[in-house]
Design a protein around this motif. Structure first.
Motif, mmCIF file in Angstrom:
data_model
loop_
_atom_site.group_PDB
_atom_site.id
_atom_site.type_symbol
_atom_site.label_atom_id
_atom_site.label_comp_id
_atom_site.label_asym_id
_atom_site.label_seq_id
_atom_site.Cartn_x
_atom_site.Cartn_y
_atom_site.Cartn_z
ATOM 1 N N VAL A 20 -9.999 -65.394 -10.374
ATOM 2 C CA VAL A 20 -9.089 -64.288 -10.681
ATOM 3 C C VAL A 20 -9.854 -62.965 -10.614
ATOM 4 N N ASP A 21 -11.064 -62.947 -11.176
ATOM 5 C CA ASP A 21 -11.867 -61.717 -11.128
ATOM 6 C C ASP A 21 -12.175 -61.321 -9.690
ATOM 7 N N MET A 22 -12.535 -62.335 -8.888
ATOM 8 C CA MET A 22 -12.869 -62.080 -7.489
ATOM 9 C C MET A 22 -11.651 -61.537 -6.746
ATOM 10 N N MET A 23 -10.507 -62.132 -7.058
ATOM 11 C CA MET A 23 -9.259 -61.700 -6.417
ATOM 12 C C MET A 23 -8.963 -60.245 -6.762
ATOM 13 N N LEU A 24 -9.093 -59.906 -8.056
ATOM 14 C CA LEU A 24 -8.788 -58.538 -8.466
ATOM 15 C C LEU A 24 -9.749 -57.554 -7.808
ATOM 16 N N SER A 25 -11.037 -57.921 -7.772
ATOM 17 C CA SER A 25 -11.986 -56.971 -7.189
ATOM 18 C C SER A 25 -11.703 -56.788 -5.707
ATOM 19 N N SER A 26 -11.342 -57.888 -5.023
ATOM 20 C CA SER A 26 -11.080 -57.729 -3.589
ATOM 21 C C SER A 26 -9.795 -56.924 -3.357
ATOM 22 N N LEU A 27 -8.790 -57.134 -4.210
ATOM 23 C CA LEU A 27 -7.554 -56.345 -4.045
ATOM 24 C C LEU A 27 -7.837 -54.856 -4.262
ATOM 25 N N LEU A 28 -8.615 -54.565 -5.319
ATOM 26 C CA LEU A 28 -8.927 -53.159 -5.592
ATOM 27 C C LEU A 28 -9.732 -52.553 -4.450
ATOM 28 N N ALA A 29 -10.683 -53.355 -3.910
ATOM 29 C CA ALA A 29 -11.486 -52.838 -2.805
ATOM 30 C C ALA A 29 -10.607 -52.580 -1.586
ATOM 31 N N LEU A 30 -9.648 -53.487 -1.320
ATOM 32 C CA LEU A 30 -8.739 -53.280 -0.184
ATOM 33 C C LEU A 30 -7.932 -52.006 -0.381
ATOM 34 N N VAL A 31 -7.528 -51.748 -1.629
ATOM 35 C CA VAL A 31 -6.718 -50.569 -1.902
ATOM 36 C C VAL A 31 -7.548 -49.297 -1.728
ATOM 37 N N TYR A 32 -8.793 -49.310 -2.222
ATOM 38 C CA TYR A 32 -9.555 -48.068 -2.293
ATOM 39 C C TYR A 32 -10.451 -47.794 -1.090
ATOM 40 N N THR A 33 -10.840 -48.845 -0.332
ATOM 41 C CA THR A 33 -11.913 -48.619 0.638
ATOM 42 C C THR A 33 -11.506 -47.653 1.748
ATOM 43 N N ASN A 34 -12.524 -46.933 2.249
ATOM 44 C CA ASN A 34 -12.268 -46.000 3.338
ATOM 45 C C ASN A 34 -12.962 -46.495 4.599
ATOM 46 N N ASP A 35 -13.429 -47.751 4.559
ATOM 47 C CA ASP A 35 -14.244 -48.272 5.652
ATOM 48 C C ASP A 35 -13.599 -49.553 6.166
ATOM 49 N N LEU A 36 -13.431 -49.629 7.471
ATOM 50 C CA LEU A 36 -12.656 -50.728 8.036
ATOM 51 C C LEU A 36 -13.385 -52.053 7.931
ATOM 52 N N PHE A 37 -14.713 -52.046 8.107
ATOM 53 C CA PHE A 37 -15.429 -53.318 8.053
ATOM 54 C C PHE A 37 -15.515 -53.834 6.615
ATOM 55 N N THR A 38 -15.655 -52.923 5.654
ATOM 56 C CA THR A 38 -15.598 -53.333 4.248
ATOM 57 C C THR A 38 -14.244 -53.979 3.979
ATOM 58 N N ALA A 39 -13.200 -53.384 4.536
ATOM 59 C CA ALA A 39 -11.866 -53.951 4.351
ATOM 60 C C ALA A 39 -11.838 -55.387 4.874
ATOM 61 N N TYR A 40 -12.447 -55.632 6.053
ATOM 62 C CA TYR A 40 -12.458 -56.992 6.606
ATOM 63 C C TYR A 40 -13.181 -57.953 5.668
ATOM 64 N N VAL A 41 -14.344 -57.516 5.154
ATOM 65 C CA VAL A 41 -15.114 -58.400 4.270
ATOM 66 C C VAL A 41 -14.283 -58.748 3.034
ATOM 67 N N PHE A 42 -13.595 -57.755 2.462
ATOM 68 C CA PHE A 42 -12.810 -58.044 1.265
ATOM 69 C C PHE A 42 -11.547 -58.831 1.579
ATOM 70 N N VAL A 43 -11.036 -58.701 2.807
ATOM 71 C CA VAL A 43 -9.923 -59.557 3.218
ATOM 72 C C VAL A 43 -10.364 -61.023 3.151
#
Lengths: 124, 499
Positions: free
Chosen positions: B118-141
């Motif tokens: 659950v913690d991992m899920m929340l952090s990845s969702l928040l990162a997807l929402v906030y990130t300004n970098d496309l490759f970071t977005a892929y990693v968190f996807v």
């Protein structure tokens, strides 16, 4: 299109590999073959990224013999991306393999269709 | 007020570190740490949302104070903060509402693992929402996919394993396409930061070169994200994954995970490709057609279903169809309606899943409709919750679903040439929704022989925490339905800063 394809033959090879991996991941029924397909697909993308990051005649950006000119080295970011991607793909493969082990322990087969049939039979 | 600018970073790091700490804690402490962490993240995101709404701006946060491309960037505007707050509130309610069921269905030694996921899920969702970098977005996807898969297979049955493997395969197909798309975009533009890519794409589009590669790239990214967010016809994995996993997982998967990908797609449309360039590709029309088809097919499959959990799962396909239809209408109101639908569907679907488990638990754990007769009397709070969720799904005024349907209709009328199909399909879809949700409501409020079930496990009846989460869910629904204007204003303002 023809000359372009010949001069970019390595990118074309990466794309062909991608399609091979992609269709294996989607169409194979055997779970291990699916995972192999997944790895082929991911490796094809990494090959593509590496090719795009490589410039003939230049070396990795570690200063050698005091040469500091930007023109002598390649951009390290594509290689960095490939490394990150490999880490991601290893963890995903590990997860898929562990799932496969669990499924095999329970259903004694690796065929996804067969597993679905046995599951339906169990329900009835 | 500069300190507030750290909040997005704090939220992501807090959820990641609590995942690490959770692995070392006893089970009870892990549960409370998880609840406290998600509450803190919700409060931080709400404060950030209010702050950004007052100041009306957005900011870029440099991770480690290194400028790109060496460092990484976070971008926070009012829309991102609103999404983060919404995701964390719904996640808190979903985890608390289903924790009793988690005790029953998941082995004792795997509870900590669940909270880590659950913690991992929340952090990845928040990162997807906030990130300004496309490759970071892929990693968190990918991190999101891994944690979602873990959340499905935490309940160790044959069905969940098969559901998890199907989910993984479709998800990996989606991420493969997304990764290829991002690599090609990097190749064409030479950047990974969203704002830099957009600048380059504007130049490339103006020069008229690379038209075909750009079109292919955008298509790959869109198809990848559409598969992951279960747009019709890529929805085959969805009913099993939502239907058989433990209830908190089903609520989180349906209301948050798919929405995280859709929000990323919105960011890509506005902040990476640029709306005009995206419009030129014609993909919006494809979204429109698939969205409309999904609205009808999802509802028809839901009507034919005899299992309440799977019925709610099929209804998700229809609701995701609404969101993509809103994209397809290709105007500002349609996009705003889609974003509001993300909120409305997220709040309602998790409510329905959590309410459904309360109903099935007082009906001998059966999910069949025949056994659910009178369940609304046996577990009153779950009955009321299900009723509220159903009314919202059907689109009755005062509930969140009404606002989104109203906005879709308005956007449909304003769109060129799409008004008739939009309105007709919207009307048919509302009728179909009414058929299966009202059928269930009538069923659960038809008096049955109470004594027949008296021996069953009635633990949810007196469960205080369950009652509180139900009231929380109902409150979120009513707030979205009755006080929608501030949310719509924030969506409007947030989208304004996107372009």
């Amino acid at each position: 299109m023809g000359p372009n394809l010949i001069s970019n033959y390595s990118e074309a090879a990466a794309m062909i590999l991608f399609v091979i991996g992609f269709s294996n991941l989607l169409l194979q029924q055997n779970l291990i073959k699916k995972i192999i397909g997944l790895n082929v697909m991911d490796s094809a993308v990494y090959l593509f990224l590496t090719l795009k990051g490589y410039i003939r005649g230049r070396v990795a950006p570690i200063i050698t013999d005091g040469v500091q000119s930007v023109e002598s080295y390649v951009n390290p970011i594509p290689a960095g991306l490939v490394l990150t991607g490999i880490v991601v793909s290893v963890s995903v493969s590990a997860l898929m393999l562990s799932l496969t082990v669990q499924l095999y322990k329970r259903f004694h087969t690796l065929n996804l269709d067969e597993i679905s049939t046995r599951l339906r039979r169990e329900e009835q | 007020m500069d300190f507030i600018r750290n909040f997005p970073f704090f939220s992501i790091m807090l959820s990641m570190f609590s995942g690490i700490v959770t692995s070392m804690l006893p089970k009870r402490a892990a549960k409370w740490l998880n609840a406290v962490m998600i509450s803190v993240v919700s409060v931080l995101s709400l404060i950030l949302m209010i702050y950004l709404n007052r100041t009306g701006g957005h900011f870029i946060y440099l991770m480690g104070h290194f400028p790109a491309p060496y460092g990484n960037e976070i971008r926070a505007g009012v829309l991102e903060a609103m999404m983060a707050a919404f995701f964390s509130v719904i996640m808190l309610l979903s985890v608390l509402g289903g924790h009793k069921k988690l005790d029953e269905e998941v082995d004792e030694d795997r509870h900590n693992l669940y909270y880590i996921l659950v913690d991992m899920m929340l952090s990845s969702l928040l990162a997807l929402v906030y990130t300004n970098d496309l490759f970071t977005a892929y990693v968190f996807v990918e991190i999101n996919t891994i944690s979602a898969c873990g959340m499905i297979m935490i309940r160790r049955t044959g069905k969940t394993y098969v559901a998890a493997v199907r989910y993984m395969i479709m998800s990996l197909v989606g991420s493969g396409l997304l990764l290829l798309g991002i690599s090609m975009l990097y190749d064409i533009t030479g950047h990974l930061l969203m704002s830099d890519i957009k600048r380059q794409i504007t130049l490339i589009a103006a020069s008229g070169r690379y038209h075909v590669p750009l079109q292919v790239t955008i298509t790959l990214i869109c198809v990848g994200l559409a598969i992951k967010s279960a747009l019709f016809p890529f929805h085959a994995w969805l009913p099993d994954a939502y239907g058989y996993s433990t209830i908190s997982s089903a609520a989180i998967l349906s209301s948050l995970v798919s929405k995280g990908y859709i929000f990323l797609l919105i960011k890509i449309i506005y902040r990476v490709v640029g709306y005009d360039a995206f419009y030129m590709t014609g993909i919006l029309n494809v979204f429109f057609v698939f969205g409309l088809t999904g609205m009808i097919t999802g509802s028809i499959r839901a009507i034919r279903e005899n299992d309440i959990r799977r019925m709610i799962a099929y209804s998700s396909i229809a609701q995701v169809g609404y969101i993509y239809m809103g994209f397809g209408l290709a105007n500002q109101i349609g996009m705003e309606a889609s974003i509001f639908q993300i909120l409305a569907h997220g709040a309602t679907k998790s409510l329905l899943f959590i309410a459904a488990i309360g109903l099935t638990d007082v009906s001998g754990f059966s999910r069949k409709f025949a056994d659910l007769t009178g369940a609304g009397y046996r577990n009153r709070i779950a009955g009321i919750g299900f009723l509220v969720g159903s009314l919202s799904m059907v689109g009755v005024p005062m509930f969140s679903g009404f606002i989104s349907k109203l906005l879709f209709a308005e956007a449909g009328i304003l769109s060129e040439g799409k008004a008739i199909p939009t309105l007709v399909v919207l009307a048919i879809s509302v009728i179909l929704n009414a058929i299966y949700f009202m059928k269930t409501c009538i069923r659960i409020y038809t008096p049955a022989n109470y004594m027949y079930y008296a021996s069953d496990n009635l633990q949810f009846r007196n469960e205080l925490l369950y009652g509180i989460t139900m009231i929380g869910f109902i409150a979120v629904n009513l707030i979205l339905g009755c006080l929608s204007q501030p949310f719509l204003d924030m969506i409007h303002a947030g989208l304004g800063t996107f372009s």
